[in-house]
Design a protein around this motif. Structure first.
Motif, PDB file in Angstrom:
ATOM      1  N   LEU A 145      61.831  37.711  76.735  1.00 36.92           N
ATOM      2  CA  LEU A 145      61.195  36.749  75.811  1.00 36.92           C
ATOM      3  C   LEU A 145      60.830  35.512  76.628  1.00 36.92           C
ATOM      4  O   LEU A 145      60.344  35.649  77.748  1.00 36.92           O
ATOM      5  CB  LEU A 145      62.138  36.434  74.632  1.00 36.92           C
ATOM      6  CG  LEU A 145      62.693  37.658  73.870  1.00 36.92           C
ATOM      7  CD1 LEU A 145      63.670  37.213  72.770  1.00 36.92           C
ATOM      8  CD2 LEU A 145      61.593  38.506  73.274  1.00 36.92           C
ATOM      9  N   ASN A 161      53.276  39.004  66.044  1.00 31.50           N
ATOM     10  CA  ASN A 161      54.203  39.632  66.987  1.00 31.50           C
ATOM     11  C   ASN A 161      53.713  41.044  67.287  1.00 31.50           C
ATOM     12  O   ASN A 161      53.234  41.735  66.378  1.00 31.50           O
ATOM     13  CB  ASN A 161      55.604  39.673  66.367  1.00 31.50           C
ATOM     14  CG  ASN A 161      56.660  40.103  67.374  1.00 31.50           C
ATOM     15  OD1 ASN A 161      56.670  41.236  67.820  1.00 31.50           O
ATOM     16  ND2 ASN A 161      57.525  39.171  67.737  1.00 31.50           N
ATOM     17  N   ASN A 162      53.898  41.456  68.541  1.00 34.27           N
ATOM     18  CA  ASN A 162      53.382  42.789  68.902  1.00 34.27           C
ATOM     19  C   ASN A 162      54.069  43.932  68.153  1.00 34.27           C
ATOM     20  O   ASN A 162      53.657  45.080  68.258  1.00 34.27           O
ATOM     21  CB  ASN A 162      53.386  42.993  70.421  1.00 34.27           C
ATOM     22  CG  ASN A 162      54.720  42.686  71.058  1.00 34.27           C
ATOM     23  OD1 ASN A 162      55.772  42.838  70.427  1.00 34.27           O
ATOM     24  ND2 ASN A 162      54.694  42.256  72.313  1.00 34.27           N
ATOM     25  N   ASN A 193      58.482  33.452  72.067  1.00 35.52           N
ATOM     26  CA  ASN A 193      59.774  33.831  71.487  1.00 35.52           C
ATOM     27  C   ASN A 193      60.918  33.459  72.419  1.00 35.52           C
ATOM     28  O   ASN A 193      60.701  33.326  73.611  1.00 35.52           O
ATOM     29  CB  ASN A 193      59.792  35.357  71.280  1.00 35.52           C
ATOM     30  CG  ASN A 193      58.727  35.800  70.310  1.00 35.52           C
ATOM     31  OD1 ASN A 193      58.563  35.230  69.257  1.00 35.52           O
ATOM     32  ND2 ASN A 193      57.986  36.835  70.690  1.00 35.52           N
ATOM     33  N   GLU A 251      58.355  46.737  79.164  1.00 31.02           N
ATOM     34  CA  GLU A 251      58.632  45.575  78.326  1.00 31.02           C
ATOM     35  C   GLU A 251      59.305  44.473  79.125  1.00 31.02           C
ATOM     36  O   GLU A 251      60.274  44.716  79.852  1.00 31.02           O
ATOM     37  CB  GLU A 251      59.561  46.017  77.178  1.00 31.02           C
ATOM     38  CG  GLU A 251      59.703  45.006  76.075  1.00 31.02           C
ATOM     39  CD  GLU A 251      58.429  44.796  75.258  1.00 31.02           C
ATOM     40  OE1 GLU A 251      57.826  45.781  74.812  1.00 31.02           O
ATOM     41  OE2 GLU A 251      58.037  43.629  75.080  1.00 31.02           O
ATOM     42  N   ASP A 252      58.797  43.280  78.973  1.00 28.35           N
ATOM     43  CA  ASP A 252      59.416  42.076  79.517  1.00 28.35           C
ATOM     44  C   ASP A 252      59.670  42.143  81.028  1.00 28.35           C
ATOM     45  O   ASP A 252      60.751  41.805  81.519  1.00 28.35           O
ATOM     46  CB  ASP A 252      60.688  41.729  78.725  1.00 28.35           C
ATOM     47  CG  ASP A 252      60.340  41.209  77.328  1.00 28.35           C
ATOM     48  OD1 ASP A 252      59.162  41.286  76.947  1.00 28.35           O
ATOM     49  OD2 ASP A 252      61.248  40.726  76.622  1.00 28.35           O
ATOM     50  N   LYS A 273      63.511  47.039  70.502  1.00 31.00           N
ATOM     51  CA  LYS A 273      62.150  47.594  70.347  1.00 31.00           C
ATOM     52  C   LYS A 273      62.247  49.020  69.820  1.00 31.00           C
ATOM     53  O   LYS A 273      61.461  49.437  68.972  1.00 31.00           O
ATOM     54  CB  LYS A 273      61.415  47.587  71.699  1.00 31.00           C
ATOM     55  CG  LYS A 273      61.106  46.195  72.237  1.00 31.00           C
ATOM     56  CD  LYS A 273      59.751  45.683  71.773  1.00 31.00           C
ATOM     57  CE  LYS A 273      59.570  44.226  72.165  1.00 31.00           C
ATOM     58  NZ  LYS A 273      58.356  43.615  71.623  1.00 31.00           N
ATOM     59  N   ASP A 303      53.607  46.588  76.790  1.00 32.27           N
ATOM     60  CA  ASP A 303      53.547  45.984  75.463  1.00 32.27           C
ATOM     61  C   ASP A 303      53.168  44.504  75.523  1.00 32.27           C
ATOM     62  O   ASP A 303      52.401  44.011  74.700  1.00 32.27           O
ATOM     63  CB  ASP A 303      54.923  46.157  74.809  1.00 32.27           C
ATOM     64  CG  ASP A 303      54.975  45.592  73.405  1.00 32.27           C
ATOM     65  OD1 ASP A 303      53.971  45.719  72.691  1.00 32.27           O
ATOM     66  OD2 ASP A 303      56.026  45.040  73.034  1.00 32.27           O
ATOM     67  N   ASP A 304      53.693  43.784  76.505  1.00 29.89           N
ATOM     68  CA  ASP A 304      53.448  42.335  76.571  1.00 29.89           C
ATOM     69  C   ASP A 304      51.989  42.033  76.888  1.00 29.89           C
ATOM     70  O   ASP A 304      51.430  41.050  76.403  1.00 29.89           O
ATOM     71  CB  ASP A 304      54.369  41.687  77.600  1.00 29.89           C
ATOM     72  CG  ASP A 304      55.808  41.873  77.197  1.00 29.89           C
ATOM     73  OD1 ASP A 304      56.207  41.320  76.170  1.00 29.89           O
ATOM     74  OD2 ASP A 304      56.524  42.639  77.876  1.00 29.89           O
ATOM     75  N   ARG A 346      61.867  38.983  82.691  1.00 27.87           N
ATOM     76  CA  ARG A 346      61.264  37.937  81.826  1.00 27.87           C
ATOM     77  C   ARG A 346      61.579  38.332  80.395  1.00 27.87           C
ATOM     78  O   ARG A 346      60.784  38.960  79.739  1.00 27.87           O
ATOM     79  CB  ARG A 346      59.765  37.867  82.115  1.00 27.87           C
ATOM     80  CG  ARG A 346      58.983  36.772  81.510  1.00 27.87           C
ATOM     81  CD  ARG A 346      58.862  36.799  79.995  1.00 27.87           C
ATOM     82  NE  ARG A 346      57.718  37.478  79.460  1.00 27.87           N
ATOM     83  CZ  ARG A 346      57.749  38.170  78.306  1.00 27.87           C
ATOM     84  NH1 ARG A 346      58.852  38.313  77.588  1.00 27.87           N
ATOM     85  NH2 ARG A 346      56.669  38.769  77.862  1.00 27.87           N
ATOM     86  N   TYR A 394      65.930  42.189  66.256  1.00 25.62           N
ATOM     87  CA  TYR A 394      64.711  41.921  67.032  1.00 25.62           C
ATOM     88  C   TYR A 394      64.652  40.404  67.209  1.00 25.62           C
ATOM     89  O   TYR A 394      65.658  39.713  67.024  1.00 25.62           O
ATOM     90  CB  TYR A 394      63.542  42.515  66.213  1.00 25.62           C
ATOM     91  CG  TYR A 394      62.236  42.613  66.935  1.00 25.62           C
ATOM     92  CD1 TYR A 394      62.063  43.506  67.987  1.00 25.62           C
ATOM     93  CD2 TYR A 394      61.138  41.844  66.537  1.00 25.62           C
ATOM     94  CE1 TYR A 394      60.838  43.607  68.637  1.00 25.62           C
ATOM     95  CE2 TYR A 394      59.919  41.954  67.188  1.00 25.62           C
ATOM     96  CZ  TYR A 394      59.779  42.830  68.234  1.00 25.62           C
ATOM     97  OH  TYR A 394      58.566  42.928  68.882  1.00 25.62           O
ATOM     98  N   THR A 395      63.485  39.857  67.553  1.00 25.50           N
ATOM     99  CA  THR A 395      63.445  38.404  67.757  1.00 25.50           C
ATOM    100  C   THR A 395      63.684  37.638  66.456  1.00 25.50           C
ATOM    101  O   THR A 395      63.223  38.096  65.426  1.00 25.50           O
ATOM    102  CB  THR A 395      62.098  37.966  68.377  1.00 25.50           C
ATOM    103  OG1 THR A 395      62.179  36.590  68.758  1.00 25.50           O
ATOM    104  CG2 THR A 395      60.929  38.119  67.406  1.00 25.50           C
TER     105      THR A 395
HETATM  106  O1  LIG Z   1      59.847  40.874  71.774  1.00 22.22           O
HETATM  107  C1  LIG Z   1      59.091  40.238  71.031  1.00 22.22           C
HETATM  108  O2  LIG Z   1      59.481  39.775  69.942  1.00 22.22           O
HETATM  109  C2  LIG Z   1      57.642  40.058  71.367  1.00 22.22           C
HETATM  110  C3  LIG Z   1      57.287  40.138  72.795  1.00 22.22           C
HETATM  111  O3  LIG Z   1      57.374  41.428  73.299  1.00 22.22           O
HETATM  112  C4  LIG Z   1      57.969  39.158  73.675  1.00 22.22           C
HETATM  113  O4  LIG Z   1      58.212  39.483  74.827  1.00 22.22           O
HETATM  114  O5  LIG Z   1      58.210  38.034  73.225  1.00 22.22           O
END
Ligand SMILES: O=C(O)C[C@H](O)C(=O)O
Ligand SMILES: NC(=O)c1ccc[n+]([C@@H]2O[C@H](COP(=O)([O-])OP(=O)(O)OC[C@H]3O[C@@H](n4cnc5c(N)ncnc54)[C@H](O)[C@@H]3O)[C@@H](O)[C@H]2O)c1
Ligand SMILES: [Mg+2]
Length: 603
Positions: A184, A490-491, A445, A271-272, A200, A294-295, A182, A129-130
């Motif tokens: 992070l 963090n989500n 992140n 996501e993103d 995720k 989620d964002d 997009r 993950y991040t």
């Molecule tokens: O992915 C992550 O760690 C958190 C969040 O969804 C992000 O886009 O930064």
């Protein structure tokens, strides 16, 4: 309770994993090498002799049978020796080496992989993950060995309804979808963004106990505007500029219809996505499908929990939230999501009156302070833009430093994607905050994109701050036995519980009430003693427990709003009659836990 949950999960695992198996003496329809090459069924040297005999594995493995515990210990030993052998090498080299060893296990033996992940989540989350997942995405085309998940591209228009049936699993519960626009704070990474849905969903398995056979990471490749990638001969995505407007939406629509046709109860996490599509797709689909962004929504809940925790950490009653001056830096999907949830929370506190709610929030983006005087003010940011009279001494476009100096905020919260933007000058200005315990949230992140490091925050803003970052930092040694506590805002603390609660309630859609319940659950999870130490979020080690609690809160909210249609054999009526304890038990009993299940029936 955990032991009980594991037993129940084991039972469930077995019934789920093999419910569609062909009747007869074996619970797996494959034989021999095909089983060894299927990471879901593979046990490597762990196959007992009876299974080797009856599944055509005899002779395909060295003779000794190794227990799951021994295999686990062996893997951890090789991981620890990799750590030792790479000491002193650049961070990126070490992180990628760690990612590789984990990824190889993921490709080979999912049961062992997920056990290692669950039992070492604090060590492994920063790899799968991040922040490491960001590095993996940046290098994805070069790192690519085996595909994971599904890829739908602009060239697949008209084909998606049949393509969705190419996915081998009969049932899918959880989908994480990105268009890579997009990733992070790293920008447009095109098809290489697939690493994010994969990471995720690993968190979904580890934290929410979603059965890994029922997860699906998805990339919607509509092109990329990243010139470097378009010119990279190894780039694995479509070499064309991103689709825009109706052409873009037609692709997303087609994908959503296809998913819904095959798995009507699957939950889709967006996501993103770049901001314009993040908001537009959320509005477009949130009533029709069980989906969330989620964002925007997961992040908002996590930030709100942290903001409420900050009020407690400052030794003030929660009702004092209405007086907190908060500067949010970044007017994108995340920053605006946080502001709109915070405003809703405020107006609830004020007896559902919107009037004046959020007056003490200040929004700063790449062009400085956002005011109503701005040319081409983004309609999404407009509700948070300051009117001229509201901000004596501050002009449209004032710099972050000017805003912090003038406002003296209680909280400085960054979701800008710009590393180091909370520089020495800005952090020092936070010493003049109206609070004796100001909070700094550097939520962007991965690590290099964080608005500041933990060390800089404590050094420049003072030792009395509350600090949180989106990617992990070590706690800071402040000397004299004092520790500067680093929270991870963090989500990940919410999305697994949102998905789990929505899934097990069989929710028709994911409402604001369900998201609010998730945030409130997280906010109340931390004890007063922890809060006093500046701890706003639980340790990642307890993510499975907090996720079960969040899942239960989300499920209860879905039932209360009559959105719950039931899951499997548990109907909506049964859900309605469950007590809080029964809901938590139902949730934990449905969380998958990795153990080797028998692949043949006893004779
Ligand atoms: O992915 C992550 O760690 C958190 C969040 O969804 C992000 O886009 O930064
Ligand atoms: N910690 C978490 O859980 C979490 C969750 C979601 C997003 N994020 C992070 O938040 C960041 C932003 O995500 P997003 O989806 O909102 O992105 P986005 O692209 O939609 O928005 C970025 C915003 O930052 C602003 N910005 C850019 N440069 C700036 C500058 N120099 N000064 C002030 N503002 C500036 C832009 O104007 C824009 O409003 C990313 O780094 C992402 O990783 C973290
Ligand atoms: Mg994200």
């Amino acid at each position: 309770m955990w032991k009980l949950a594991r037993v129940a999960a084991t039972r469930l695992t077995r019934s789920r994993r093999f419910s569609t198996a062909i009747p007869g003496p074996c619970m797996v329809h494959k034989r021999g090498a095909d089983i060894l090459h299927d990471p879901w069924f593979n046990k490597d040297t762990g196959f007992p002799l009876t299974e080797r005999d009856r599944l055509g594995l005899r002779g395909l493995l060295p003779p000794r049978v190794i227990s799951f515990e021994q295999q686990y210990a062996r893997f951890m030993e090789s991981y620890r020796s990799l750590e030792k052998n790479t000491q002193g090498q650049p961070n990126s080299v070490v992180s990628l080496a760690k990612w590789r060893i984990l990824n190889r296990l993921h490709d080979r033996n999912e049961t062992l992989y997920y056990r290692a992940l669950i039992d070492n989540i604090k060590d492994f989350a920063p790899i799968i993950y991040t922040p490491t997942v960001g590095l993996v995405c940046q290098n994805y085309s070069g790192l690519f060995r085996r595909p994971r998940g599904m890829y739908f591209s602009a060239k697949d228009k008209g084909e998606m309804m049949s393509m969705i049936y190419n996915w081998p699993a009969h049932q899918v519960d959880m989908i994480v979808l990105t268009d890579g626009s997009r990733i992070l704070g790293l920008g447009d990474l095109g098809v290489q963004g697939i690493g994010i849905p994969i990471g995720k969903l690993d968190m979904y398995v580890a934290a929410a106990g979603i059965n890994p056979q029922r997860i699906l990471p998805v990339m919607l490749d509509v092109g990329t505007n990243n010139q470097k990638l378009l010119e990279d001969r190894l780039y694995l995505g479509l070499r064309q500029p991103r689709l825009e407007g109706e052409e873009y939406l037609e692709i997303v629509d087609e994908f959503m219809e296809a998913v819904h046709a095959r798995w009507p109860k699957a939950i889709v996490q967006f996501e993103d996505f770049q901001m314009k599509w993040a908001f537009e797709t959320l509005e477009r689909y949130r009533k029709r499908f069980c989906m969330f962004n989620d964002d925007i929504q997961g992040t908002a809940g996590v930030a709100l929990a942290g903001l409420l925790g900050t009020v407690r950490a400052q030794g003030r009653p929660l009702t004092d939230f209405v007086n907190q001056k908060i500067v949010v830096v970044g007017a994108g999907s995340a920053g605006l999501g946080v502001l709109s949830m915070a405003v809703k929370a405020l107006s609830r506190m004020a007896g559902n009156s919107e009037a004046g709610a959020g007056k003490q929030f200040f929004l700063v983006d790449k062009d400085g302070l956002v005011t109503k005087e701005r040319n081409n003010l983004d309609p999404a940011a407009a509700p948070f833009a300051k009117a001229p009279g509201e901000i004596v001494g501050l002009r449209e476009g004032a710099t972050l430093h000017e805003v912090v100096k003038k406002v003296r905020p209680h909280v400085l919260l960054g979701l800008s994607g710009v590393g180091g933007i909370f520089n020495e000058e800005v952090l020092k200005a936070m010493r003049e905050s109206d609070s004796t315990k100001p909070a700094i949230f550097a939520m962007s992140n991965p690590t290099l994109n964080a608005e500041c490091t933990a060390a800089d925050a404590f050094k420049h803003a003072g030792e009395n701050i509350v600090f949180a970052s989106g990617s992990p930092f070590e706690n800071i040694d402040l000397g004299n036995g004092k520790v500067g506590y680093v929270n991870q805002a963090n989500n990940m603390y919410l999305f697994p519980g949102i998905g789990l609660g929505a899934l097990l309630s069989g929710a028709r859609s994911i409402s604001d009430g369900m998201l609010q319940a998730a945030a409130e659950c997280l906010a109340t999870y931390i004890t007063e003693e922890e809060i006093e130490k500046g701890i706003l979020y639980p340790s990642v080690d307890s993510i499975r427990h907090i996720t079960a609690e969040v899942g239960a809160a989300v499920l209860q909210a879905a039932v209360a709003e009559e959105l719950a249609e039931g899951h499997g054999e548990v109907g909506p009526k049964e859900l309605q009659h469950m007590s809080k304890e029964e809901i938590t038990e139902y949730i934990t009993a449905n969380m998958w836990f990795p153990i080797y299940s028998p692949l043949v029936h006893e004779k």
